[in-house]
Write an enzyme that holds these catalytic residues in place. Structure first.
Site, PDB file in Angstrom:
ATOM      1  N   ASP A 180      -7.228  -1.541  -4.029  1.00  0.00           N
ATOM      2  CA  ASP A 180      -8.170  -1.140  -2.975  1.00  0.00           C
ATOM      3  C   ASP A 180      -9.211  -0.153  -3.504  1.00  0.00           C
ATOM      4  OD1 ASP A 180      -6.700  -2.689  -1.193  1.00  0.00           O
ATOM      5  OD2 ASP A 180      -5.528  -0.982  -0.458  1.00  0.00           O
ATOM      6  N   ASP A 197       0.861  -1.177   0.000  1.00  0.00           N
ATOM      7  CA  ASP A 197       0.000   0.000   0.000  1.00  0.00           C
ATOM      8  C   ASP A 197       0.896   1.226   0.000  1.00  0.00           C
ATOM      9  OD1 ASP A 197      -2.394  -1.445   0.118  1.00  0.00           O
ATOM     10  OD2 ASP A 197      -2.329  -1.571   2.294  1.00  0.00           O
TER      11      ASP A 197
END
Length: 185
Positions: free
Chosen positions: A154, A136
């Site tokens: 995401d 991330d």
């Protein structure tokens, strides 16, 4: 005038064509997974964010390297090879179930929603299988509030779920159910 009517009828028929929606959905899912993979490749190897840890882009957006060993928000962290394998198998099982569902969908917006979730799930499953955690790197913040750090997969999953909820509440099937209840059927 008959030509125009035929074109309109063909367009309406294509809106309820599961085969066309399946092909479109698979291509969209593939595009999402490839976009996610390319963005992560750029962050990991071109920008070399793991070595830099944080790059401030604007006063409210940073590139911040975070390895997420768990599922959403780091819940259920996978701290062993066995746990990582379980999460990868779960993600791939859900992906297969979504592909089966996608093959039966008659409405394009629902196909888009499911495709977004499939593409995001595949992107994150790849990371988990190869790295043992999901990369991330996007971090928005303002006024001392920091949102969670996320990636392209995401984003696709969140928008897909929003569209799924919207379809469940406002989509053609929900509208038909409300109409049949009003008519006493």
């Amino acid at each position: 005038m008959n030509w125009l009517k035929r074109q309109f009828d063909d367009a309406i028929a294509s809106l309820k064509n599961p085969e066309a929606h399946f092909r479109y959905g698979i291509l969209l899912a593939l595009a999402i997974a490839v976009s996610d993979r390319l963005s992560k490749w750029a962050i990991l190897y071109w920008v070399d964010l793991p070595a830099r840890q944080k790059i401030t882009i604007t006063p409210f957006f940073d590139l911040t390297m975070v390895w997420n060993p768990g599922i959403s928000y780091g819940l259920l962290p996978a701290n062993s090879t066995w746990a990582v394998a379980v999460l990868v198998i779960f993600a791939l099982s859900v992906t297969i179930a979504l592909i089966v569902w996608l093959a039966r969908i008659e409405h394009r917006l629902l196909a888009v929603a499911v495709a977004l979730v499939i593409g995001g799930a595949v992107g994150n499953a790849y990371d988990r299988a190869v790295y043992g955690a999901v990369a991330d790197f996007m971090s928005f913040h303002a006024f001392g509030f920091y949102w969670y750090v996320f990636n392209v997969a995401d984003i696709a999953i969140v928008f897909g779920v929003i569209l799924l909820i919207g379809d469940a509440v406002l989509g053609p099937t929900a509208q038909q159910e409300r109409a049949s209840k009003r008519n006493g059927s």
